[in-house]
Design an enzyme around this catalytic site. Structure first.
Site, PDB file in Angstrom:
ATOM      1  N   ARG A   1      -2.396   2.012  -3.484  1.00 27.17           N
ATOM      2  CA  ARG A   1      -3.207   0.809  -3.734  1.00 27.17           C
ATOM      3  C   ARG A   1      -4.654   1.161  -4.047  1.00 27.17           C
ATOM      4  O   ARG A   1      -5.238   0.616  -4.982  1.00 27.17           O
ATOM      5  CB  ARG A   1      -3.146  -0.150  -2.543  1.00 27.17           C
ATOM      6  CG  ARG A   1      -1.783  -0.802  -2.381  1.00 27.17           C
ATOM      7  CD  ARG A   1      -1.703  -1.675  -1.152  1.00 27.17           C
ATOM      8  NE  ARG A   1      -1.998  -0.875   0.030  1.00 27.17           N
ATOM      9  CZ  ARG A   1      -2.646  -1.319   1.101  1.00 27.17           C
ATOM     10  NH1 ARG A   1      -3.066  -2.562   1.156  1.00 27.17           N
ATOM     11  NH2 ARG A   1      -2.855  -0.533   2.126  1.00 27.17           N
TER      12      ARG A   1
ATOM     13  N   ASN B   1       1.111  -3.879  -0.731  1.00 29.45           N
ATOM     14  CA  ASN B   1       2.348  -3.332  -0.198  1.00 29.45           C
ATOM     15  C   ASN B   1       3.291  -4.485   0.116  1.00 29.45           C
ATOM     16  O   ASN B   1       2.856  -5.553   0.549  1.00 29.45           O
ATOM     17  CB  ASN B   1       2.090  -2.552   1.097  1.00 29.45           C
ATOM     18  CG  ASN B   1       1.435  -1.221   0.858  1.00 29.45           C
ATOM     19  OD1 ASN B   1       1.470  -0.672  -0.234  1.00 29.45           O
ATOM     20  ND2 ASN B   1       0.844  -0.669   1.900  1.00 29.45           N
TER      21      ASN B   1
END
Length: 88
Positions: free
Chosen positions: A18, A36
């Site tokens: 990320r 996520n």
């Protein structure tokens, strides 16, 4: 302007996917978000100029150095007008 929804499979959580996606999106000038998911995948929405979004999609197939991407589901979507790129 194009927009894509991605679901990235493999070893993609706990490997800075990320954070690196956010950096790559900023470098390319792509807006959207990344997060996520509870099933171990990473979900991302990317909006911007076609070449920039295409570049981020290509990047997602590799991810950061510690990731092991086994597949990426990519679907076209309508742009929503995101400003900036964020981790969720």
């Amino acid at each position: 302007m194009s927009a894509r929804h991605l679901v990235v499979h493999g070893t993609v959580q706990g490997v800075f996917f990320r954070a690196t996606a956010e950096q790559e999106a900023a470098r390319l000038g792509v807006s959207g978000w990344v997060r996520n998911r509870s099933d171990g995948t990473v979900e991302m929405v990317a909006e911007g100029d076609d070449p920039a979004v295409d570049a981020l999609v290509r990047w997602a197939h590799e991810g950061p150095a510690r990731a092991e991407v086994t597949g990426v589901d990519v679907t076209e979507r309508e742009p929503e007008g995101f400003r900036g790129f964020e981790q969720r």
